[in-house]
Design a protein around this motif. Sequence first.
Motif, short mmCIF file in Angstrom:
data_model
loop_
_atom_site.label_atom_id
_atom_site.label_comp_id
_atom_site.label_asym_id
_atom_site.label_seq_id
_atom_site.Cartn_x
_atom_site.Cartn_y
_atom_site.Cartn_z
N ALA A 13 42.79 37.49 47.59
CA ALA A 13 44.03 36.72 47.76
C ALA A 13 45.23 37.48 47.22
O ALA A 13 46.30 37.50 47.85
CB ALA A 13 43.90 35.36 47.07
N LEU A 14 45.07 38.11 46.05
CA LEU A 14 46.17 38.91 45.50
C LEU A 14 46.52 40.07 46.43
O LEU A 14 47.70 40.33 46.69
CB LEU A 14 45.81 39.44 44.11
N GLY A 17 48.06 38.69 49.65
CA GLY A 17 49.39 38.16 49.33
C GLY A 17 50.41 39.27 49.15
O GLY A 17 51.54 39.17 49.63
N ARG A 18 50.00 40.34 48.46
CA ARG A 18 50.90 41.48 48.28
C ARG A 18 51.27 42.11 49.63
O ARG A 18 52.42 42.43 49.88
CB ARG A 18 50.27 42.54 47.39
N GLY A 20 51.17 40.74 52.62
CA GLY A 20 52.02 39.81 53.37
C GLY A 20 53.45 39.79 52.87
O GLY A 20 54.41 39.87 53.66
N ALA A 21 53.60 39.71 51.55
CA ALA A 21 54.95 39.71 50.97
C ALA A 21 55.66 41.02 51.25
O ALA A 21 56.85 41.05 51.57
CB ALA A 21 54.88 39.44 49.46
N ASP A 56 54.53 46.76 47.29
CA ASP A 56 53.53 45.70 47.36
C ASP A 56 52.48 45.98 48.44
O ASP A 56 51.30 45.71 48.23
CB ASP A 56 54.19 44.35 47.59
N VAL A 109 56.98 33.13 40.81
CA VAL A 109 56.04 33.93 41.60
C VAL A 109 55.44 35.06 40.76
O VAL A 109 54.21 35.21 40.71
CB VAL A 109 56.68 34.45 42.90
N ALA A 113 51.47 35.51 39.52
CA ALA A 113 50.73 36.74 39.80
C ALA A 113 50.21 37.39 38.52
O ALA A 113 49.10 37.93 38.49
CB ALA A 113 51.61 37.72 40.58
#
Length: 126
Positions: A13-14, A17-18, A20-21, A56, A109, A113
């Motif tokens: 997920a991390l 998420g990175r 995607g961001a 990221d 956020v 994290a």
Amino acid sequence: MADNRLVDGTIAALGIGRIGAGVLTWISPRLTARVFGMAADDGQSHYAWRLFGVRDVVIGIGTLQSSGPLRRAFITAGLACDVGDGAAGAIALSRGDFQRSSAGAPVTVPVLAVVLGAWVLRGLGR
């Protein structure tokens, strides 16, 4: 020690998420700035957002594609970036660069994290 499946899922997920961001930030720095409650109408801020974005993406891909000590190194690098991002958000908030009503994302956020990254590192053991 945390359940390995939960740790592995959190790592995924991390990383996702990175990525995607980072992709969103690279493609649309203006939208990202709005999500973070900031104005981003000039080329200089777009440049800065894209620096964040590529960082990221690289850390996210490294986290997902690595294992063992190298994965731990990528997670640690991400954690260090998150601590720096959270500190930058807190400094900006204390200086009045953000209004409290729009400071949630720049502070919350990275703090989330940091908590997840630290928990994952603990779950991976030493």
